[in-house]
Design a protein around this motif. Structure first.
Motif, PDB file in Angstrom:
ATOM      1  N   LEU A   1       0.872  -3.888  -6.592  1.00  0.00           N
ATOM      2  CA  LEU A   1      -0.276  -3.079  -6.193  1.00  0.00           C
ATOM      3  C   LEU A   1      -0.749  -2.199  -7.343  1.00  0.00           C
ATOM      4  O   LEU A   1      -1.949  -2.080  -7.603  1.00  0.00           O
ATOM      5  N   LEU A   2       0.214  -1.605  -8.040  1.00  0.00           N
ATOM      6  CA  LEU A   2      -0.120  -0.748  -9.170  1.00  0.00           C
ATOM      7  C   LEU A   2      -0.829  -1.567 -10.244  1.00  0.00           C
ATOM      8  O   LEU A   2      -1.872  -1.154 -10.773  1.00  0.00           O
TER       9      LEU A   2
ATOM     10  N   SER B   1       5.241  -2.779  -4.943  1.00  0.00           N
ATOM     11  CA  SER B   1       4.647  -1.586  -5.543  1.00  0.00           C
ATOM     12  C   SER B   1       4.072  -1.890  -6.912  1.00  0.00           C
ATOM     13  O   SER B   1       2.944  -1.498  -7.231  1.00  0.00           O
ATOM     14  N   LEU B   2       4.863  -2.604  -7.728  1.00  0.00           N
ATOM     15  CA  LEU B   2       4.365  -2.881  -9.079  1.00  0.00           C
ATOM     16  C   LEU B   2       3.151  -3.790  -9.024  1.00  0.00           C
ATOM     17  O   LEU B   2       2.217  -3.639  -9.808  1.00  0.00           O
TER      18      LEU B   2
END
Lengths: 230, 49, 218
Positions: free
Chosen positions: B21-22, B18-19
């Motif tokens: 992609l963010l 997630s991090l």
């Protein structure tokens, strides 16, 4: 442009602070759930991104409507700017959901209504952006993508109910309803709300940055055109 | 570092992906923004001469 | 409007390629799937509704870009746009013509392909009914996608990317109706949803398509 330029650093800073604080709280300071173990910590990523994925599409829908009705150029650019961010949110929600599903449901992927709807939402984002990229003339592109966004919204909603009809799923119900009988325990609830605010603000900041880029791009095209005419 | 128990891999992978992609979408937006600003300044400078 | 319809039908029959190709593609999908999944006919029987619906959908997709592209290239679309016939009516007629040359033959061919896919005897009625109710929606949604991409050089691939997500509800209800009908469960709910999608698309989508066409002709 001036207004957004003044707000942007603040929004970005608050977004960064709430996001870091929320995720830090969620990751380091919350207890494990008695059934889910430490995987409950994934909720701080999964739920806010899923929320923003849907809100992102909704924002595009509103911006498209404003463009079609009022012909306000910035709103078309906002819709364009929101799409990649929304798509990333959808992707994060799908990825974290799969990672959470593997230990909990015993499978990475199940053709569950919510999961399927999200995959379909991802496809809608993909098609929407592809149409933006395919058309050269910016106004035509804005018009056509707006029409697509509106028709797509109707069909996305239809798909949502169609997949519900097609398969009753594994996914748990909403964990966030406001009456506290329903929703998760406060230990998890408070950092989750902070994370949702964080992701919301981060979304806003990213859309602002991208919209400003698009406005500059328009201006650049106009200047280049004028140079060529002169 | 909290004790993540037997699900450590899953939790860390979820946060990692997630991090990443963010960070990717933030970096992309940032790079596009600065590049566009530079190009616009260049052209604006040229046209005001 | 009737003139537009007969003209499109004549053109489609004379040029041949369009709908014959779609049917051949449908046949190929029905032949290739058993080759891909193995020769157990009980497996085929269970997959048949899905394969046939997916096949119908993909063959429909194949001829979509021809709805407006040819008329756009030779300029007759602009002539039609300036004619007294409203654009919405034009789109509706063109969708209808597309349905007559693709959806209708597909519906009629599907039972034959049901035989080679070992579709159980109870399924044929539901297959034909669901395709008859669902394929108009495929043509109408497809016409909308074609209207969006008509001005583009390489619109074909983009068209599939845009249209396939829009086909999701139709596909789900269509295949679900056949599956339920085959296994003896009540299938009328799915059929009603399918009919509602077709009717709703027929009522509303021509307006969206006509709007998109006007933008593209600007």
């Amino acid at each position: 442009m001036h207004l957004s330029g003044r707000f942007l650093p603040w929004v970005a800073a608050i977004a960064a602070i709430t996001l870091v604080a929320g995720l830090f709280w969620g990751f380091f300071l919350t207890p494990d759930d008695y059934r889910q173990g430490s995987t409950v910590k994934i909720i701080y990523l999964h739920v806010p991104t899923a929320l923003m994925a849907i809100n992102g599409w909704f924002m595009m829908l509103v911006a498209s409507l404003i463009w079609l009705i009022r012909r306000h150029h910035v709103s078309a650019l906002v819709a364009k700017a929101a799409a990649p961010v929304g798509m990333t949110m959808t992707l994060i929600a799908l990825a974290t959901g799969a990672i959470w599903g593997e230990p909990m449901w015993g499978t990475w992927w199940a053709w569950d209504p919510r999961l399927t709807s999200f995959l379909i939402l991802f496809l809608f984002y993909l098609g929407y952006q592809a149409l933006w990229h395919a058309i050269d003339d910016p106004d035509t592109a804005a018009d056509l993508t707006s029409v697509l966004c509106i028709v797509g919204s109707v069909f996305a909603l239809l798909s949502r109910y169609a997949v519900l009809f097609w398969n009753q799923g594994l996914h748990q119900g909403a964990s966030l309803s406001l009456d506290s009988q329903q929703h998760v325990d406060n230990v998890f609830w408070v950092p989750l709300v902070i994370c949702m605010c964080g992701f919301g603000l981060a979304f806003l900041a990213l859309v602002l940055v991208r919209t400003r880029t698009e406005i500059r791009s328009r201006r650049l095209q106009a200047l280049l055109l004028r140079e060529r005419m002169a | 570092m909290p004790d993540l128990g037997k699900y450590a891999d899953a939790v860390l992978a979820a946060y990692g992906i997630s991090l990443c992609l963010l960070a990717a979408v933030i970096a992309l937006s940032w790079i596009q923004s600065t590049r566009m600003r530079r190009r616009l300044e260049e052209v604006e400078g040229r046209s005001s001469e | 409007m009737i003139a537009v319809l007969t003209r499109d039908l004549k053109l489609a029959i004379r040029s041949g390629g369009g709908f014959g190709l779609g049917l051949a593609f449908f046949l190929l999908i029905a032949v290739l799937t058993p080759l891909a999944v193995g020769a157990q006919s009980d497996l085929h029987a269970r997959m048949a509704p899905g394969i046939l619906w997916l096949g119908a959908l993909l063959s429909c997709l194949l001829s979509l870009d021809r709805i407006f592209a040819l008329d756009y290239e030779d300029g007759s679309l602009e002539l039609l746009a300036t004619s007294p016939v409203p654009m919405e009516g034009l789109v509706a007629m063109k969708s209808l013509a597309h349905w007559i040359v693709t959806g209708l033959p597909l519906t009629l061919l599907a039972p034959v392909l049901g035989i080679i896919l070992a579709l159980p005897a109870e399924g044929y009625f539901w297959l034909v009914v669901s395709l008859a109710l669902g394929t108009p929606a495929l043509s109408l949604i497809g016409a909308f996608g074609a209207a969006l991409t008509v001005g583009l050089k390489r619109g074909g691939l983009l068209l599939s990317l845009l249209v396939l997500p829009l086909y999701v509800p139709t596909l789900i209800f269509g295949a679900e109706a056949v599956r339920a009908g085959t296994s003896g469960q009540p299938a009328t709910t799915a059929l009603m949803f399918l009919a509602a999608i077709s009717a709703g698309s027929a009522a509303l989508l021509p307006f969206a398509s006509a709007y998109a066409l006007r933008i593209n002709l600007r």
